[in-house]
Write a protein that holds these residues in place. Structure first.
Motif, PDB file in Angstrom:
ATOM      1  N   GLY A   1      31.228 -29.952  38.604  1.00 48.16           N
ATOM      2  CA  GLY A   1      32.611 -29.517  38.412  1.00 48.16           C
ATOM      3  C   GLY A   1      33.231 -29.079  39.726  1.00 48.16           C
ATOM      4  O   GLY A   1      34.352 -29.448  40.044  1.00 48.16           O
TER       5      GLY A   1
ATOM      6  N   ASN B   1      38.878 -17.033  27.020  1.00 45.81           N
ATOM      7  CA  ASN B   1      38.447 -18.417  26.821  1.00 45.81           C
ATOM      8  C   ASN B   1      38.491 -18.849  25.365  1.00 45.81           C
ATOM      9  O   ASN B   1      37.845 -19.818  24.991  1.00 45.81           O
TER      10      ASN B   1
ATOM     11  N   VAL C   1      42.529 -22.242  29.264  1.00 52.19           N
ATOM     12  CA  VAL C   1      41.437 -23.139  28.845  1.00 52.19           C
ATOM     13  C   VAL C   1      41.945 -24.309  28.020  1.00 52.19           C
ATOM     14  O   VAL C   1      41.476 -25.430  28.191  1.00 52.19           O
TER      15      VAL C   1
ATOM     16  N   ALA D   1      43.408 -26.725  30.407  1.00 49.35           N
ATOM     17  CA  ALA D   1      42.394 -27.450  31.173  1.00 49.35           C
ATOM     18  C   ALA D   1      41.776 -28.551  30.317  1.00 49.35           C
ATOM     19  O   ALA D   1      41.523 -29.670  30.779  1.00 49.35           O
ATOM     20  N   TYR D   2      41.583 -28.249  29.038  1.00 53.27           N
ATOM     21  CA  TYR D   2      41.027 -29.256  28.139  1.00 53.27           C
ATOM     22  C   TYR D   2      41.972 -30.451  28.025  1.00 53.27           C
ATOM     23  O   TYR D   2      41.546 -31.598  28.061  1.00 53.27           O
TER      24      TYR D   2
ATOM     25  N   GLY E   1      39.057 -25.261  35.638  1.00 50.41           N
ATOM     26  CA  GLY E   1      37.812 -24.659  35.165  1.00 50.41           C
ATOM     27  C   GLY E   1      37.217 -23.715  36.185  1.00 50.41           C
ATOM     28  O   GLY E   1      36.814 -22.589  35.866  1.00 50.41           O
TER      29      GLY E   1
END
Lengths: 426, 328
Positions: B55, B261, B282, B285-286, B303
């Motif tokens: 990542g 989160n 979050v 980001a997904y 992330g």
């Protein structure tokens, strides 16, 4: 001895790690044995799936050396699921892909070109507009299986009570909606707050999402603004119900089925669902008319539908079996069967048999289809709708002006859609 | 002038063995410890260290769906993405992508308000349950129930209840003669709605944890306080709260990290198109990684930033508590 134990522990843990990584490989057909292909179907699991399973049985009976593994995947998650699987090399051999997905999947090299394969032997009998829509850079990546277009669906009984006729323009529709509300107490129209359902308004003003010839994003031009303004005005004036922004589509269907709203704009896929509602116990009560026209004097509706596509990563025997399967599923006989069983619309002219057009709803949709417009032929068009819907909702909520919302949409398209990077924005 | 060998500091100590020899000795003596730890190290390496390292690496590239490596059956398509250094971080932190700061602000508001209500309501319920009341165990079971419901199930049920047309809340409001509220449509109300669901889900955990803490405070302290004539409020302030401190510190830290989160509630409650102003970092980001256009580098950047923020927070929070502990 001591070292022996240590070594054993090491080996054991390595084996554990190895098995953790080694899963998920596809079973490859042994030479000579029957080939098993997998089909991801995105159709409705209760209304449509049984029909396709029957077709698979027919196919397997005719092709003893091919087995088809049927998997129903919910439409909403199929595109993302397929992308993930395709990248990892274990996608299904055949996918029922929305016409809007095809170009994007082909751009990623997930789809096998079908020119010259058994899948497209009878391509001449198909609606050529749909075939063009499945092409990317001149290569054909999908075979159209079903098609659809948006139409104005209405409750005939309520219309008769209020003494109104199916409206021909959006202005007429607003007047009719108010008359209906006055005379019967039923709400006029429910508009789904999804940008795909804004296309009839856009086309009615002579607008379009992008101009592929001039390489220009045109959704925010004056025609586009006028189109969305019409929707805003209809909701403001009470002609259209204020929609629910999370469950807009489901609430629209529920209201229409229960007879709480007189009109909706929806596609042929929804009619089977409509007919289960108490307002349409009598099937003849469901009226289908072309969508009204805008101030340009023309009406426009988007061509939707689904293609069958073949996975690029499959090996030669699987690809060949998949192509045969696609040819069978899109044959005139199969399309006629599916149409009469489920109400979907065929993609080839020779599948519109007497039996198929005998149904008044399907016959009405056939007329609507004749005037439909294909979506722009750019990769990532489904992503364009995702971005547009976000802004469309902002506009309908009143958080952004029509102009600002559409300008933001155009900017987002330019920055986040690969195929639109070089386009100019108005 | 001194020479190196004449230095008393080194002369006194016997020469240290080389690194290799020391490792060998340590291995000879503790080989079984190494052998036992090895599987854990491998599993953590495979499940945590590798993805984390990957990542971090991706966040320095321009990887997206079109240019990553693909294995399509026999054909292999090599990766063509490039190393771009801190470009992604610069774009996010300078505010150029326009999404980070508004979402960070809302994430912080969301976390603080959720944890505040979790803790205060949990504490209140725990105080009630800590008394001798009839049917106490029944209340406990009932109050712990929300915790047993998976977050996604709860989210769907609440979503139905919030529905603007067929939901129960608007039906009740209608019965009371009030107009419907657009729970999930209105930008402000949808924020209230998601916080409400998360509070409902998270209170039982706080309640149980605080109840445990309450029961570990010895009754002698209360008796002594009572003898000295302390009022109930004084007993609460000077006995209960300090007694709860170790438990509270841990559950608030945990609660903050979990809420920061908390993925399913906002993701499932609002869908993508409707959550423009209510998405937390979050879920955003997904969407970058698996939403419409798959931007792997961007998602990795978000992330890593989320992880860094939580690490910094945890470290400072711990320090602050330790300092208070010392001060007392």
């Amino acid at each position: 001895m001591r070292r022996g134990i240590a070594a054993t522990a090491l080996v054991a843990s390595l084996a554990l790690a190895a098995t953790a990584c080694g899963g998920g490989s596809e079973d490859k057909a042994a030479a000579g044995g029957p080939v098993t292909i997998t089909w991801w179907d995105t159709s409705d699991a209760t209304n449509e799936a049984p029909t396709y399973k029957k077709l698979i049985e027919k196919f397997e009976a005719a092709n003893k050396d091919i087995k088809v593994k049927y998997q129903n995947v919910p439409f909403a998650e199929a595109e993302q699921k397929y992308k993930t699987a395709a990248q990892a090399g274990n996608a299904p051999d055949v996918l029922r892909a929305d016409v809007g997905w095809t170009a994007g999947l082909a751009e990623n090299q997930y789809l096998a070109p079908l020119d010259g394969t058994p899948a497209v032997k009878e391509i001449g009998s198909f609606n050529q507009g749909l075939v063009e829509g499945a092409k990317v850079n001149g290569k054909l990546y999908g075979v159209p299986q079903v098609t659809d277009a948006l139409a104005l669906l209405y409750n005939k009984e309520v219309f008769a009570k209020a003494g109104v006729q199916p409206p021909k323009t959006w202005a007429e529709l607003s007047t009719a909606a108010k008359t209906i509300k006055q005379k019967t107490g039923v709400d006029g129209i429910y508009l789904n707050p999804d940008s795909y359902f804004a296309l009839p308004f856009l086309y009615g003003e002579g607008g379009m999402m992008v101009d592929t010839d001039k390489k220009k994003i045109t959704v925010n031009d004056p025609a586009g603004q006028k189109a969305v303004q019409t929707v805003v005005d209809m909701i403001k004036s009470g002609a259209a119900v204020k929609p629910d922004f999370t469950d807009g589509y489901n609430n629209m269907q529920a209201a229409f089925k229960d007879g709480k709203v007189a009109m909706v704009i929806n596609g042929p896929w929804s009619t089977a669902d409509d007919l289960t509602g108490k307002a349409f116990k009598n099937k003849d009560n469901l009226g289908v008319a072309p969508v009204p026209s805008g101030t340009s004097g023309k009406a426009g509706t988007p061509t939707g539908g689904h293609n069958l596509v073949v996975y690029n990563g499959a090996d030669a025997p699987h690809k060949e079996a998949a192509q045969k399967f696609v040819a069978f599923m899109t044959s005139a006989a199969s399309q006629e069967f599916a149409a009469t069983e489920t109400g979907v619309l065929p993609t080839r002219d020779d599948a519109y048999t007497v039996k198929v057009v005998a149904d008044p709803i399907r016959a009405a949709f056939k007329n609507v289809l004749a005037d439909s417009t294909a979506r722009p032929a750019v990769a990532g068009v489904s992503d364009m709708f995702t971005e547009w819907t976000k802004q469309y909702i902002e506009i309908l909520k009143g958080n952004a002006t029509v102009e600002k919302g559409l300008d933001t949409t155009a900017q987002k398209w330019k920055t986040s859609i690969n195929s639109l990077k070089e386009y100019s924005v108005e | 002038m001194k020479t190196a060998t004449a230095d008393p500091a080194t002369a006194v100590r016997p020469a240290r063995a080389g690194l290799l020899t020391r490792m060998k000795r340590s291995y000879d003596r503790h080989w079984y410890a190494w052998a036992m730890v090895l599987p854990v190290v491998l599993v953590i390496g495979v499940l945590i260290a590798y993805p984390l390292g990957r990542g971090v690496y991706l966040s320095f590239t321009d990887a997206n769906e079109l240019n990553v490596a693909k294995q399509l059956g026999a054909t292999e398509i090599p990766a063509t993405y490039q190393f771009v250094g801190f470009d992604n971080y610069w774009r996010v932190l300078s505010g150029a992508d326009g999404e980070f700061y508004p979402k960070l602000l809302w994430t912080v508001v969301w976390t603080v308000s959720c944890v505040f209500f979790h803790y205060t309501i949990g504490l209140g319920l725990a105080l009630l349950l800590n008394r001798k009341v009839r049917g106490r165990s029944l209340y406990r079971v009932l109050l712990i129930l929300p915790w047993a419901v998976p977050a996604f199930v709860a989210t769907y049920i609440w979503r139905m209840m919030y529905n603007s047309e067929s939901g129960i809340f608007n039906a009740v409001l209608g019965q009371l003669g009030m107009g419907p509220v657009d729970w999930l449509g209105d930008t402000f109300m949808q924020k209230v709605a998601v916080i409400g669901v998360n509070v409902w889900l998270g209170v039982p955990f706080m309640m149980v944890a605080v109840l445990g803490g309450l029961q570990s405070i010895s009754s002698e302290q209360y008796e002594a306080a009572e003898m000295d004539g302390a009022s109930p409020w004084q007993r609460f302030r000077h006995v209960t709260l300090p007694g709860l401190r170790p438990v509270s510190a841990t559950v608030i830290l945990l609660g903050t990290i979990w809420t920061f989160n908390m993925f399913p509630i906002i993701y499932l409650m609002l869908g993508e198109a409707n959550a423009l102003h209510s998405e937390i970092l979050v879920t955003y980001a997904y969407r970058l990684a698996f939403g419409s256009v798959r931007d792997y580098a961007g998602a990795a950047t978000y992330g890593i930033l989320i992880l860094s923020m939580l690490l910094v927070f945890a470290v400072f929070y711990r320090r602050m508590l330790n300092r208070q502990e010392v001060a007392r």
